[in-house]
Design a protein around this motif. Sequence first.
Motif, PDB file in Angstrom:
ATOM      1  N   TYR A 131       0.829  -1.196   0.000  1.00  0.00           N
ATOM      2  CA  TYR A 131       0.000   0.000   0.000  1.00  0.00           C
ATOM      3  C   TYR A 131       0.865   1.248   0.000  1.00  0.00           C
ATOM      4  N   THR A 132       0.270   2.325  -0.490  1.00  0.00           N
ATOM      5  CA  THR A 132       0.900   3.639  -0.383  1.00  0.00           C
ATOM      6  C   THR A 132       0.307   4.324   0.828  1.00  0.00           C
ATOM      7  N   ASP A 133       0.765   5.527   1.120  1.00  0.00           N
ATOM      8  CA  ASP A 133       0.303   6.226   2.326  1.00  0.00           C
ATOM      9  C   ASP A 133      -1.218   6.343   2.393  1.00  0.00           C
ATOM     10  N   MET A 134      -1.837   6.938   1.367  1.00  0.00           N
ATOM     11  CA  MET A 134      -3.279   7.156   1.412  1.00  0.00           C
ATOM     12  C   MET A 134      -4.026   5.841   1.312  1.00  0.00           C
TER      13      MET A 134
ATOM     14  N   VAL B  21       3.862   4.867   7.707  1.00  0.00           N
ATOM     15  CA  VAL B  21       4.570   4.200   6.623  1.00  0.00           C
ATOM     16  C   VAL B  21       4.494   2.702   6.882  1.00  0.00           C
ATOM     17  N   PRO B  22       4.568   1.873   5.852  1.00  0.00           N
ATOM     18  CA  PRO B  22       4.444   0.429   6.048  1.00  0.00           C
ATOM     19  C   PRO B  22       5.439  -0.105   7.069  1.00  0.00           C
ATOM     20  N   ASN B  23       4.923  -0.921   7.985  1.00  0.00           N
ATOM     21  CA  ASN B  23       5.723  -1.634   8.988  1.00  0.00           C
ATOM     22  C   ASN B  23       6.410  -0.728  10.010  1.00  0.00           C
TER      23      ASN B  23
ATOM     24  N   LEU C   3      10.300  11.935   8.266  1.00  0.00           N
ATOM     25  CA  LEU C   3       8.858  11.710   8.174  1.00  0.00           C
ATOM     26  C   LEU C   3       8.283  12.288   6.880  1.00  0.00           C
ATOM     27  N   GLU C   4       8.887  13.390   6.408  1.00  0.00           N
ATOM     28  CA  GLU C   4       8.434  14.030   5.165  1.00  0.00           C
ATOM     29  C   GLU C   4       9.002  13.338   3.929  1.00  0.00           C
ATOM     30  N   ARG C   5       9.844  12.341   4.125  1.00  0.00           N
ATOM     31  CA  ARG C   5      10.479  11.567   3.040  1.00  0.00           C
ATOM     32  C   ARG C   5      11.468  12.400   2.226  1.00  0.00           C
ATOM     33  N   THR C   6      12.005  13.462   2.850  1.00  0.00           N
ATOM     34  CA  THR C   6      13.029  14.247   2.158  1.00  0.00           C
ATOM     35  C   THR C   6      14.420  13.879   2.644  1.00  0.00           C
TER      36      THR C   6
END
Length: 677
Positions: free
Chosen positions: A225-228, A414-416, A476-479
């Motif tokens: 899955y993705t975030d949403m 996020v997954p896991n 957390l922002e994936r940057t």
Amino acid sequence: MKEMALKHRDHNWLFFNERVLLEAQCQDTPLLERLKFLAIFSSNLDEYFKVRISQLRQLKKVDKSLRKKLDLKGNKTLKSILELIAEQQTVFGKTLSAIVEELKTEQVFIHTDNTLSQNQLQFIDTYFDKEVAKHCEQIALDNPSKIKDGQLYFVCQNEDEKLHLLKIPSNEVGRFVSLPGEGHHYMFIDDVIRLKSASLSLMPVQQLYAIKLSRDAELYLDDDYTDMDLVDKIYQSLGQRKSGQPTRLLYDATMPTTLVSQLKELLQLGKVDMVKGGKYHNLSDFFSFPAPKDKPHLVYDQRPPLPHFALSSSNDIFKTIAEKDQIVHFPYQDFKVIEKFIQQAANDLKVTTIKMSLYRIAKESALTDALLTALKNGKKVLLFVEAQARFDEQNNIKWGRIFEEHGATVLYSVPNIKVHSKIALVERAVTEGPKRYVYIGTGNFNAKTAKIYSDHGLFTAHKKITKELAQVFQVLERTLIIPKSKRLMISPFNTRNKFLELIQQEIRFAKAGKTAKITAKMNSLEDRKMIKAIQDASEAGVSVRLIVRGFCRLVPKAEHELKPNEKPIYITSIIDRYLEHGRIYLFHNGGDEQMFIGSADWMTRNLDRRIEVLTPILDPTIFTELKDILTLQLNDTVKARVLDAEDNNHKVKSNRNNIRSQYAIYDYLKEKYHANS
């Protein structure tokens, strides 16, 4: 090499819950507070069945050969667990009966139908007809899905022996009915319905038997899955809590065996899933038992939160934090300082950005209002909302969507990985450039739980600490993939290694003949590598002193088992008025002591599978204050119990003056900061 001995996690958790039950038996605890400890015990056990027992049941789905290879003995473990629970439930019943009898001496009566006066019977007739009857839904029990998780029911048979349910509407009308009479008179709504069942065209009262079904609380989401997608799947899957696999049917022990067998077959339950109980279930409802206003001694004395000596009166909270780090202690001090921090940020013209991680969001609060105000005032608000916080998913996601609608950037799980850290960051545009102010705590941003959870939080504007915390939000922002952290412990990146390095440092000091000490307070101790490191330190001569509120898998050695130069590992647990939730880690470090506080326990999930943040305590006055508080807890002789190899939950034996650490901490802070007020 001999395998390290560990306590069984699920068994040991039951010994933690036993400590809660022991508080309910404690004669020094006010009577109505003893009822609340029974409520806590009951609530804990319900969650245990929904989660841990559910996981054990899932082992049945694992191929038998693989179960054998992995030494997964679900049925054997489940059987031993249920035996322990049965023993505790017997103690629970006796404790409840004793409390009810003691309440009578205080003119507080919990009635059954055979102890009522004529006036009370007349009151019940009217009350039932007006308030209760309309909610007593009758259901033909022809489908297991009709039994909702945690809902109270009576089960009975009609003349052709078909099973029927009668809903006990405790959610609609409350669990306890206040009756007229001299003194204070109450009755379970269950007994009101038993008394009036004839008016509902049911079988006689003696043939109504209480039941409650617990269902699997795990959501078992797919991994792709993705975030949403994750948020939507969690939101849609919440209904599984109502229709998930049954894990326990709690039933009245007086129920005929033929009826028990019918229920077992209908619900497709195994023998171990059928649990005998008493006449009343869902005794977590004792949380709402009315407290008579003219009987203040039946509850804890009032200890209102103290104003923070610097933050509560500050006209500029950012200036106060910039001048000096500030520490807060809940529930001893007022949670309003957290709300004030965000409220000022929302209205401060120089504030550009607010970032927070929200693990359990209150349904309504000054904090959420402040965040909405910040959005209205044009601030950039970034919130990480934990969509996988068990039993709070629905409320968290609801608030996440509200914040999004008002313009916030909301990130989800996020997954896991769960985000369990308790962190906030505010950025201001000042003359010399951007300035950051942060909060790193051990407890959730929740005003309600802050009244009953014992936690600590650090406000700081320290440049290096704030820079590293900003990197956590970048992750957390994936940057940013991996934060570069020299001061903060950030799971799952460096926390484990940092703790292991600190323990190894103590071992080196001990081997060099120097004083070596490890003192730690946490909620749970489970991780094998951390336990092994602590045991190695003990064998090397490091003094190890732990406070663990919940389960603890480490098996301390008895005195006669110690090797030459080996120091004993001494562990206590404190169960009292407040839920001990703070994590404090103190290392002697050759006399240059190092201390950390934050959100992580020594559990594998906290070290490897969650975003956690722990901060060093750099300010010497705060260091001393936290150490003083920790010392009071280490020296508790009233509510502390020893966690030994046998799990006997014995109270601490001491010749010292009695120290009840939670009260001593309150008095310490009051004397230190408010002696002249």
